[in-house]
Scaffold this motif. Structure first.
Motif, PDB file in Angstrom:
ATOM      1  N   PRO A  44      55.717  34.390  42.660  1.00 42.11           N
ATOM      2  CA  PRO A  44      55.613  34.707  41.229  1.00 42.11           C
ATOM      3  C   PRO A  44      54.909  36.047  41.023  1.00 42.11           C
ATOM      4  CG  PRO A  44      53.931  33.114  41.854  1.00 42.11           C
ATOM      5  CD  PRO A  44      54.757  33.360  43.082  1.00 42.11           C
ATOM      6  N   TYR A  45      55.325  36.735  39.986  1.00 43.78           N
ATOM      7  CA  TYR A  45      54.681  38.014  39.642  1.00 43.78           C
ATOM      8  C   TYR A  45      54.736  38.178  38.132  1.00 43.78           C
ATOM      9  CZ  TYR A  45      53.721  43.006  39.281  1.00 43.78           C
ATOM     10  OH  TYR A  45      53.175  44.227  38.941  1.00 43.78           O
ATOM     11  N   GLU A  46      53.593  38.328  37.519  1.00 41.66           N
ATOM     12  CA  GLU A  46      53.510  38.500  36.074  1.00 41.66           C
ATOM     13  C   GLU A  46      53.542  39.987  35.751  1.00 41.66           C
ATOM     14  OE1 GLU A  46      53.818  36.658  32.534  1.00 41.66           O
ATOM     15  OE2 GLU A  46      53.473  35.591  34.429  1.00 41.66           O
ATOM     16  N   SER A  47      54.635  40.414  35.135  1.00 43.52           N
ATOM     17  CA  SER A  47      54.828  41.846  34.884  1.00 43.52           C
ATOM     18  C   SER A  47      54.481  42.214  33.457  1.00 43.52           C
ATOM     19  CB  SER A  47      56.284  42.243  35.172  1.00 43.52           C
ATOM     20  OG  SER A  47      56.513  43.577  34.760  1.00 43.52           O
ATOM     21  N   LYS A  48      53.729  43.307  33.321  1.00 41.67           N
ATOM     22  CA  LYS A  48      53.467  43.888  32.004  1.00 41.67           C
ATOM     23  C   LYS A  48      54.332  45.133  31.784  1.00 41.67           C
ATOM     24  CE  LYS A  48      48.722  42.166  31.778  1.00 41.67           C
ATOM     25  NZ  LYS A  48      47.274  42.536  31.615  1.00 41.67           N
ATOM     26  N   GLY A  49      55.201  45.407  32.761  1.00 36.80           N
ATOM     27  CA  GLY A  49      56.118  46.544  32.630  1.00 36.80           C
ATOM     28  C   GLY A  49      55.484  47.888  32.879  1.00 36.80           C
ATOM     29  N   LEU A  50      54.278  47.881  33.473  1.00 38.92           N
ATOM     30  CA  LEU A  50      53.531  49.124  33.669  1.00 38.92           C
ATOM     31  C   LEU A  50      53.410  49.518  35.131  1.00 38.92           C
ATOM     32  CD1 LEU A  50      50.646  48.411  31.117  1.00 38.92           C
ATOM     33  CD2 LEU A  50      52.734  49.746  30.744  1.00 38.92           C
ATOM     34  N   GLY A  51      54.014  48.736  36.028  1.00 36.28           N
ATOM     35  CA  GLY A  51      53.876  49.011  37.455  1.00 36.28           C
ATOM     36  C   GLY A  51      52.836  48.122  38.093  1.00 36.28           C
ATOM     37  N   GLY A  52      52.873  48.025  39.394  1.00 37.53           N
ATOM     38  CA  GLY A  52      51.972  47.167  40.151  1.00 37.53           C
ATOM     39  C   GLY A  52      52.759  46.310  41.118  1.00 37.53           C
TER      40      GLY A  52
END
Length: 317
Positions: free
Chosen positions: A261-269
């Motif tokens: 799982p990966y929670e994305s804020k759309g800012l990279g990482g």
């Protein structure tokens, strides 16, 4: 009307020269680069002779956009290789979709042909073709440090200078002449090849974005020894392109599987993940796919990023 009307190209069949801003009914035809593109009618082609080096591998990058046909495809060929590329799916709503296709040069001079095999009632419903480029590929070799080739996706197709939406590796691409050396796309939809100049990439300058959920799978077959234990490590992240939400990347190898799982804020990482498995054969297929479908606010398809993949045998426990 003249088959040599476009300098350096030969046209066959019903081919139109389209200016930016051209309208077809209520549809505005978008030219991705420059002021002009060409449209291929039913059974129409464009072709150009290329001087290449026999035995080398190459990747063709070009823009292809559907117009009013329901099931648009393109036949891209360099004798004796060819590939059927489905282009009916619009992956990006802000810029044209750029596709890559690879081949091995069997002669010093070859002919690249882009052909529309469609048969529509309206011959003006063919796809738009623009911005064609070629790049020599240097397929990476296996090393003792990794059992996977091109593990970091650094070797791949050419990015046109004005391309800000990445390059699509089309579905059903095998590893023989893949534009992404070492890797195959075993799915109904494409994966997107992205660069660090326009996206956030976990490692190096290139990565792959899984843009079509479970219809978008990336795979490679690695040499293994049955009974040995292996560790598959990789990075999962987002491209910093506004793709937000709860993402999950699934990885498969032998009988092993892991969901990351990966929670994305759309800012990279990104985050690192590992799948440990026991090989059951001398060849092991490693597969990555996205569990869910994701779109950006503008309607463009997007998804999690996979990068920096490593496969090594594990001694002991």
């Amino acid at each position: 009307m003249n088959r040599f009307a476009i300098p350096q190209w030969e046209v066959v069949g019903f081919v139109e020269y389209i200016e930016s801003g051209h309208k077809q009914g209520d549809m505005l035809l978008v030219v991705p680069e420059g002021s002009y593109a060409i449209r291929l009618g039913n059974e129409a082609s464009i072709k150009q002779k290329l001087k290449v080096q026999k035995g080398m591998y190459y990747s063709i990058t070009f823009s292809a956009s559907r117009t009013c046909a329901q099931d648009e495809r393109l036949n891209v060929s360099v004798t004796p290789d060819f590939g059927i590329l489905p282009v009916q799916t619009a992956y990006s709503s802000t810029c044209g979709d750029y596709y890559a296709w690879g081949f091995e040069a069997l002669f010093d001079e070859v002919t690249l042909v882009i052909h529309n095999p469609g048969v529509e009632e309206d011959p003006a419903c063919g796809p738009l073709i623009d911005a064609v480029a070629i790049r020599t590929l240097y397929p990476p070799h296996l090393t003792k440090e990794n059992l996977l080739k091109n593990r970091d996706f650094e070797e791949g197709p050419y990015f046109l200078p004005k391309t800000t939406c990445g390059v699509l590796i089309p579905p059903n691409i095998e590893d023989d002449h893949s534009p992404l050396p070492g890797w195959m796309v075993e799915s109904l939809k494409a994966v997107k090849y992205i660069d660090s100049e326009h996206f956030v990439v976990p490692h190096g300058k290139r990565a792959v974005e899984l843009v079509a959920g479970k219809e978008s799978a990336l795979a490679q077959v690695a040499r293994t020894t049955a009974g040995k234990v292996y560790a598959l490590t990789f990075s999962v992240g987002d491209a910093g392109n506004g793709c937000e939400g709860s993402m999950v990347v699934e990885a498969f190898a032998a009988r092993g599987t892991v969901k990351v799982p990966y929670e994305s804020k759309g800012l990279g990482g990104y985050k690192r993940a590992v799948l440990q498995f026991t090989a059951i054969a001398n060849r092991t297929r490693v597969v990555f796919l996205s569990t869910f479908y994701h779109t950006k606010n503008d309607g463009s398809l997007c998804g999690p990023v996979v990068d920096d993949v490593s496969l090594l045998s594990v001694r002991g426990h």
